[in-house]
Write a protein that holds these residues in place. Structure first.
Motif, PDB file in Angstrom:
ATOM      1  N   GLU A   1      -1.873  -4.139   3.353  1.00 37.33           N
ATOM      2  CA  GLU A   1      -2.729  -4.778   4.577  1.00 37.33           C
ATOM      3  C   GLU A   1      -3.431  -5.721   4.008  1.00 37.33           C
ATOM      4  O   GLU A   1      -3.914  -6.810   4.138  1.00 37.33           O
ATOM      5  N   TRP A   2      -4.514  -4.886   2.410  1.00 38.41           N
ATOM      6  CA  TRP A   2      -6.078  -6.321   2.381  1.00 38.41           C
ATOM      7  C   TRP A   2      -4.668  -7.516   1.325  1.00 38.41           C
ATOM      8  O   TRP A   2      -5.919  -7.903   1.076  1.00 38.41           O
TER       9      TRP A   2
ATOM     10  N   GLN B   1      -2.402  -8.851   2.458  1.00 37.48           N
ATOM     11  CA  GLN B   1      -2.275  -9.932   3.525  1.00 37.48           C
ATOM     12  C   GLN B   1      -3.516 -10.494   3.649  1.00 37.48           C
ATOM     13  O   GLN B   1      -3.412 -12.142   3.828  1.00 37.48           O
ATOM     14  N   GLN B   2      -3.969 -10.034   3.548  1.00 39.98           N
ATOM     15  CA  GLN B   2      -5.915 -10.815   4.051  1.00 39.98           C
ATOM     16  C   GLN B   2      -6.953 -11.248   3.446  1.00 39.98           C
ATOM     17  O   GLN B   2      -6.446 -12.605   3.631  1.00 39.98           O
TER      18      GLN B   2
ATOM     19  N   ASP C   1      -3.877 -14.414   3.361  1.00 39.29           N
ATOM     20  CA  ASP C   1      -4.052 -15.254   4.841  1.00 39.29           C
ATOM     21  C   ASP C   1      -5.974 -16.461   4.422  1.00 39.29           C
ATOM     22  O   ASP C   1      -5.691 -17.431   5.517  1.00 39.29           O
ATOM     23  N   ALA C   2      -6.608 -16.064   3.529  1.00 40.99           N
ATOM     24  CA  ALA C   2      -7.216 -16.764   3.793  1.00 40.99           C
ATOM     25  C   ALA C   2      -7.410 -18.199   3.922  1.00 40.99           C
ATOM     26  O   ALA C   2      -6.641 -18.657   2.605  1.00 40.99           O
TER      27      ALA C   2
ATOM     28  N   GLU D   1     -13.747 -18.094   2.892  1.00 39.12           N
ATOM     29  CA  GLU D   1     -13.082 -17.086   3.866  1.00 39.12           C
ATOM     30  C   GLU D   1     -12.189 -16.214   2.196  1.00 39.12           C
ATOM     31  O   GLU D   1     -12.681 -14.872   2.372  1.00 39.12           O
TER      32      GLU D   1
ATOM     33  N   VAL E   1     -13.404 -12.346   2.009  1.00 39.40           N
ATOM     34  CA  VAL E   1     -12.084 -11.184   1.990  1.00 39.40           C
ATOM     35  C   VAL E   1     -11.972  -9.896   0.833  1.00 39.40           C
ATOM     36  O   VAL E   1     -12.270  -8.595   1.025  1.00 39.40           O
TER      37      VAL E   1
ATOM     38  N   ARG F   1     -14.595  -7.433   1.467  1.00 38.06           N
ATOM     39  CA  ARG F   1     -15.148  -6.781   1.924  1.00 38.06           C
ATOM     40  C   ARG F   1     -14.042  -5.429   1.375  1.00 38.06           C
ATOM     41  O   ARG F   1     -14.136  -4.491   2.113  1.00 38.06           O
ATOM     42  N   ALA F   2     -12.604  -6.401   1.097  1.00 39.03           N
ATOM     43  CA  ALA F   2     -12.067  -5.374   0.528  1.00 39.03           C
ATOM     44  C   ALA F   2     -12.421  -4.606  -0.552  1.00 39.03           C
ATOM     45  O   ALA F   2     -12.062  -3.204  -1.348  1.00 39.03           O
TER      46      ALA F   2
END
Length: 226
Positions: free
Chosen positions: A129-130, A132-133, A136-137, A142, A146, A149-150
């Motif tokens: 999940e992380w 993928q984030q 996606d940046a 961005e 991310v 946060r991760a």
């Protein structure tokens, strides 16, 4: 220490915006008009101790600063790890493309490289999940957000959290004026990827060096340096 010889050599020097060196803040005499600057001379060429220190193309990533200069070396010349040292040297011309935006482009390139290293580690850790984030940046800003946060969510002391944090830090530092730090963190991200499942210090060092080599190759190719 590597080879020692005497001849006229073309090399490179990174300086700050005031014409000062990275480590000792020595101010270099800059060229005026169309000619080269004056020669600076030392009593001997001894790596890390005495002499005129410069970069070969393969050394560039280790000495990043705001301005890049082409320079001439003369006299006794010694090739060493990550540098070349001479008895005398002078600046020839500033490589304007570096300061005109290529340096920041390079930092962004390092950020995406660090992201790719993090994606590999996150995949191995099952943190899809992380991952993928991060994948996606769309911008470096961005990516920095991310990654931060991760790292906070996964824990900075975990393998996955460290990988995300390194990617985020590379992106964040690349957005600042601290131009030398993003490529260093990106090289650490490569080392972390190589050892995230229990590799040795030697494996870390090999991956770190390979990333630095890729960085120097990028700079050399992008600027068309010899």
């Amino acid at each position: 220490m590597g080879a020692s010889y005497r001849c006229l050599v073309l090399a490179y020097k990174f300086l700050d915006r005031e014409g000062r060196t990275l480590i000792r803040a020595v101010r270099w005499p800059l060229p005026t008009g169309d000619g080269p600057g004056p020669w600076l001379e030392a009593a001997a060429a001894r790596p890390c101790r005495e002499g005129i220190h410069a970069c070969r193309p393969q050394d560039l990533a280790y000495w990043i600063h705001h301005e890049l200069w082409e320079m001439e070396l003369d006299g006794d010349i010694v090739e060493a790890e990550r540098k070349v040292v001479a008895r005398r040297g002078r600046l020839i011309r500033r490589v304007d493309a570096w300061g005109d935006g290529t340096g920041k482009e390079f930092d962004a390139w390092c950020a995406w490289r660090a992201r790719d290293h993090a994606l590999s580690v996150l995949g191995q850790a099952g943190q899809d999940e992380w991952g993928q984030q991060l994948a996606d940046a769309q911008t470096v800003d961005e990516l920095a957000a991310v990654g931060r946060r991760a790292a906070a969510a996964l824990g900075g002391d975990t393998v996955a959290g460290s990988a995300a944090g390194l990617a985020g830090d590379t992106a964040r530092l690349g957005l600042t004026d601290r131009i030398a730090e993003a490529p260093f963190i990106a090289a650490c991200a490569a080392g972390h990827r190589a050892t995230c499942q229990g590799g040795t210090r030697q494996e870390f060092d090999r991956a770190y060096t390979a990333e630095r080599t890729a960085q120097s190759q990028w700079i050399t190719a992008r600027l068309g340096l010899a």
